[in-house]
Design a protein around this motif. Sequence first.
Motif, PDB file in Angstrom:
ATOM      1  N   TYR A  72       0.832  -1.195   0.000  1.00 57.49           N
ATOM      2  CA  TYR A  72       0.000   0.000   0.000  1.00 57.49           C
ATOM      3  C   TYR A  72       0.871   1.251   0.000  1.00 57.49           C
ATOM      4  CZ  TYR A  72      -4.488  -2.219   1.188  1.00 57.49           C
ATOM      5  OH  TYR A  72      -5.646  -2.953   1.176  1.00 57.49           O
ATOM      6  N   ASN A  73       0.440   2.267  -0.712  1.00 57.10           N
ATOM      7  CA  ASN A  73       1.015   3.607  -0.605  1.00 57.10           C
ATOM      8  C   ASN A  73       2.541   3.587  -0.694  1.00 57.10           C
ATOM      9  OD1 ASN A  73       0.718   6.399  -0.355  1.00 57.10           O
ATOM     10  ND2 ASN A  73       1.012   6.349   1.869  1.00 57.10           N
ATOM     11  N   ARG A  74       3.068   2.852  -1.650  1.00 55.12           N
ATOM     12  CA  ARG A  74       4.514   2.785  -1.837  1.00 55.12           C
ATOM     13  C   ARG A  74       4.973   3.919  -2.750  1.00 55.12           C
ATOM     14  NH1 ARG A  74       6.451  -2.152  -0.080  1.00 55.12           N
ATOM     15  NH2 ARG A  74       8.418  -1.016   0.001  1.00 55.12           N
ATOM     16  N   HIS A  75       6.270   4.239  -2.670  1.00 54.70           N
ATOM     17  CA  HIS A  75       6.819   5.380  -3.386  1.00 54.70           C
ATOM     18  C   HIS A  75       8.064   4.990  -4.182  1.00 54.70           C
ATOM     19  CE1 HIS A  75       4.407   8.504  -1.189  1.00 54.70           C
ATOM     20  NE2 HIS A  75       4.305   7.499  -0.337  1.00 54.70           N
ATOM     21  N   PHE A  76       8.324   5.733  -5.250  1.00 53.56           N
ATOM     22  CA  PHE A  76       9.547   5.537  -6.027  1.00 53.56           C
ATOM     23  C   PHE A  76      10.779   5.823  -5.169  1.00 53.56           C
ATOM     24  CE2 PHE A  76       6.898   5.263  -9.663  1.00 53.56           C
ATOM     25  CZ  PHE A  76       7.663   4.909 -10.772  1.00 53.56           C
ATOM     26  N   GLY A  77      10.651   6.757  -4.234  1.00 51.37           N
ATOM     27  CA  GLY A  77      11.801   7.190  -3.459  1.00 51.37           C
ATOM     28  C   GLY A  77      12.169   6.298  -2.294  1.00 51.37           C
ATOM     29  N   GLU A  78      11.434   5.195  -2.066  1.00 50.67           N
ATOM     30  CA  GLU A  78      11.759   4.305  -0.954  1.00 50.67           C
ATOM     31  C   GLU A  78      13.062   3.572  -1.219  1.00 50.67           C
ATOM     32  OE1 GLU A  78       8.332   2.273   1.096  1.00 50.67           O
ATOM     33  OE2 GLU A  78       7.306   2.934  -0.718  1.00 50.67           O
ATOM     34  N   SER A  79      13.771   3.252  -0.132  1.00 54.58           N
ATOM     35  CA  SER A  79      15.131   2.716  -0.252  1.00 54.58           C
ATOM     36  C   SER A  79      15.184   1.349  -0.938  1.00 54.58           C
ATOM     37  CB  SER A  79      15.781   2.621   1.131  1.00 54.58           C
ATOM     38  OG  SER A  79      15.011   1.803   1.996  1.00 54.58           O
ATOM     39  N   ASP A  80      14.089   0.585  -0.888  1.00 55.95           N
ATOM     40  CA  ASP A  80      14.106  -0.706  -1.577  1.00 55.95           C
ATOM     41  C   ASP A  80      13.950  -0.548  -3.082  1.00 55.95           C
ATOM     42  OD1 ASP A  80      11.373   0.112  -1.255  1.00 55.95           O
ATOM     43  OD2 ASP A  80      10.756  -1.915  -1.840  1.00 55.95           O
ATOM     44  N   PHE A  81      13.423   0.608  -3.501  1.00 54.55           N
ATOM     45  CA  PHE A  81      13.203   0.842  -4.928  1.00 54.55           C
ATOM     46  C   PHE A  81      14.374   1.597  -5.563  1.00 54.55           C
ATOM     47  CE2 PHE A  81      11.224   2.731  -8.703  1.00 54.55           C
ATOM     48  CZ  PHE A  81      10.556   1.631  -9.219  1.00 54.55           C
ATOM     49  N   PHE A  82      14.863   2.622  -4.868  1.00 46.82           N
ATOM     50  CA  PHE A  82      15.979   3.388  -5.413  1.00 46.82           C
ATOM     51  C   PHE A  82      16.848   3.974  -4.320  1.00 46.82           C
ATOM     52  CE2 PHE A  82      17.616   7.665  -6.511  1.00 46.82           C
ATOM     53  CZ  PHE A  82      18.606   7.271  -7.403  1.00 46.82           C
ATOM     54  N   SER A  83      18.147   3.774  -4.471  1.00 50.31           N
ATOM     55  CA  SER A  83      19.153   4.429  -3.642  1.00 50.31           C
ATOM     56  C   SER A  83      20.394   4.602  -4.504  1.00 50.31           C
ATOM     57  CB  SER A  83      19.479   3.598  -2.400  1.00 50.31           C
ATOM     58  OG  SER A  83      20.573   4.175  -1.704  1.00 50.31           O
ATOM     59  N   PRO A  84      20.884   5.830  -4.672  1.00 49.20           N
ATOM     60  CA  PRO A  84      22.047   6.046  -5.545  1.00 49.20           C
ATOM     61  C   PRO A  84      23.302   5.339  -5.062  1.00 49.20           C
ATOM     62  CG  PRO A  84      21.538   8.025  -4.269  1.00 49.20           C
ATOM     63  CD  PRO A  84      20.398   7.076  -4.064  1.00 49.20           C
ATOM     64  N   LEU A 118       4.947   8.871  -7.416  1.00 47.42           N
ATOM     65  CA  LEU A 118       6.174   9.450  -7.961  1.00 47.42           C
ATOM     66  C   LEU A 118       6.202  10.949  -7.684  1.00 47.42           C
ATOM     67  CD1 LEU A 118       8.775   9.210  -9.616  1.00 47.42           C
ATOM     68  CD2 LEU A 118       7.383   9.492 -11.694  1.00 47.42           C
ATOM     69  N   ALA A 119       7.018  11.340  -6.729  1.00 41.17           N
ATOM     70  CA  ALA A 119       7.195  12.758  -6.425  1.00 41.17           C
ATOM     71  C   ALA A 119       8.187  13.379  -7.405  1.00 41.17           C
ATOM     72  CB  ALA A 119       7.696  12.928  -4.990  1.00 41.17           C
ATOM     73  N   ALA A 122      11.924  12.683  -6.708  1.00 37.48           N
ATOM     74  CA  ALA A 122      12.292  11.298  -7.009  1.00 37.48           C
ATOM     75  C   ALA A 122      12.388  11.088  -8.510  1.00 37.48           C
ATOM     76  CB  ALA A 122      11.271  10.339  -6.400  1.00 37.48           C
ATOM     77  N   ASP A 123      11.465  11.657  -9.252  1.00 37.80           N
ATOM     78  CA  ASP A 123      11.497  11.577 -10.715  1.00 37.80           C
ATOM     79  C   ASP A 123      12.818  12.119 -11.245  1.00 37.80           C
ATOM     80  OD1 ASP A 123      10.887  11.369 -13.381  1.00 37.80           O
ATOM     81  OD2 ASP A 123       9.223  12.778 -13.349  1.00 37.80           O
ATOM     82  N   GLN A 124      13.191  13.285 -10.771  1.00 37.39           N
ATOM     83  CA  GLN A 124      14.423  13.915 -11.227  1.00 37.39           C
ATOM     84  C   GLN A 124      15.659  13.118 -10.819  1.00 37.39           C
ATOM     85  OE1 GLN A 124      14.975  17.881  -9.726  1.00 37.39           O
ATOM     86  NE2 GLN A 124      16.757  18.284 -11.010  1.00 37.39           N
ATOM     87  N   ASN A 125      15.707  12.682  -9.564  1.00 35.81           N
ATOM     88  CA  ASN A 125      16.884  11.962  -9.067  1.00 35.81           C
ATOM     89  C   ASN A 125      17.087  10.631  -9.771  1.00 35.81           C
ATOM     90  OD1 ASN A 125      17.354  14.019  -7.224  1.00 35.81           O
ATOM     91  ND2 ASN A 125      16.302  12.988  -5.539  1.00 35.81           N
ATOM     92  N   ILE A 126      16.003   9.881  -9.956  1.00 38.75           N
ATOM     93  CA  ILE A 126      16.113   8.572 -10.599  1.00 38.75           C
ATOM     94  C   ILE A 126      16.457   8.723 -12.077  1.00 38.75           C
ATOM     95  CG2 ILE A 126      14.874   6.448 -11.185  1.00 38.75           C
ATOM     96  CD1 ILE A 126      13.227   6.857  -8.617  1.00 38.75           C
ATOM     97  N   THR A 127      15.795   9.678 -12.728  1.00 38.34           N
ATOM     98  CA  THR A 127      16.085   9.925 -14.150  1.00 38.34           C
ATOM     99  C   THR A 127      17.545  10.303 -14.347  1.00 38.34           C
ATOM    100  OG1 THR A 127      13.807  10.604 -14.599  1.00 38.34           O
ATOM    101  CG2 THR A 127      15.495  11.322 -16.156  1.00 38.34           C
ATOM    102  N   GLN A 128      18.052  11.204 -13.533  1.00 44.87           N
ATOM    103  CA  GLN A 128      19.453  11.629 -13.643  1.00 44.87           C
ATOM    104  C   GLN A 128      20.405  10.468 -13.367  1.00 44.87           C
ATOM    105  OE1 GLN A 128      19.757  14.991 -10.978  1.00 44.87           O
ATOM    106  NE2 GLN A 128      18.978  16.440 -12.503  1.00 44.87           N
TER     107      GLN A 128
END
Length: 318
Positions: A72-84, A118-119, A122-128
Amino acid sequence: MKFAYEDLSEDQFEKLIVLLCQRLLGMSVKGFAKGPDGGRDAKFVGTAELHPSKAAPWIGTVVVQAKHTNGYNRHFGESDFFSPKSQDTVIGKEIPRIAKLHNGKQLDHYMLFANRRLAGNADQNITQHISKECNLPEGSIYLCGLEQLELYMKQFPDVPSLAGLDPVDSPLIVSPDELAIVVEAIASHDTDLSSVLDMPPSERTSYEEKNALNNMTPEYSIALRKRYLKDTAQIRGFLAAPENLEILKSYEATAEEFQMKIISKRKDFQNFDVVMEYLLDLLFQRDPILRQKQHKRLTRAVLFYMYWNCDIGEVVDA
């Protein structure tokens, strides 16, 4: 209309995205079967019809990926989905595959759809990050989250129907909300569960008969009884207390939902051991309260109580 994307199976979500991309890119979008797909769920080759726009469409090979979660209510910016700083994430694991396809001239543009919010940051950070790691222009990368996905469903209302979003075909998915209320309330009660006498509730069907009816293995049923039988009197007494009427209603709503979902999907599981463990895994995945260390055992105890008290599973007809 809003869709409960978290209640879909991975296959249903992927089919939905392929059909949507056929509208955005063109009818030649091709989905791939399960297996080592090399980082591709679907592919399009040609000039896109609508994406990013009719005036300036993508041209070349577009690789599409669909990343589904039952949470529920998961985000692109969560650490399991994306961490640089980590490759052990959903994005981190895809980076080498994207780079390999791009370097092999099998990818000019990349699209990723997920049933997560998708905030903008997060969109910008992941895309970059994808752009830098894969040497792919930022303008050739597109991320789509829940908000945009809902807009697409309104713009292309035939897509959900074509994807066969029918609850009959959905996996065994239950809501953890009401159960979390019950578990948290019992956990905050003064009485220590471990201090309660071994006094089971009234049985409508004996434990042995119920196990045979539901195809629960002896090893699993013995382990359940040994670990959680002592908790049933405490749970029963708590739910029966007049001041806990609202908690009882939450328990009854949970048991009813679980039972109806189990009945409709029972054939998908070899035995009831698997049903119980599947439900627990799902509940822990979907609710932060239930997966707290101090609540995990109690969650198992309440689910056992449902089974022991004949609220879920088959019983002998009266």
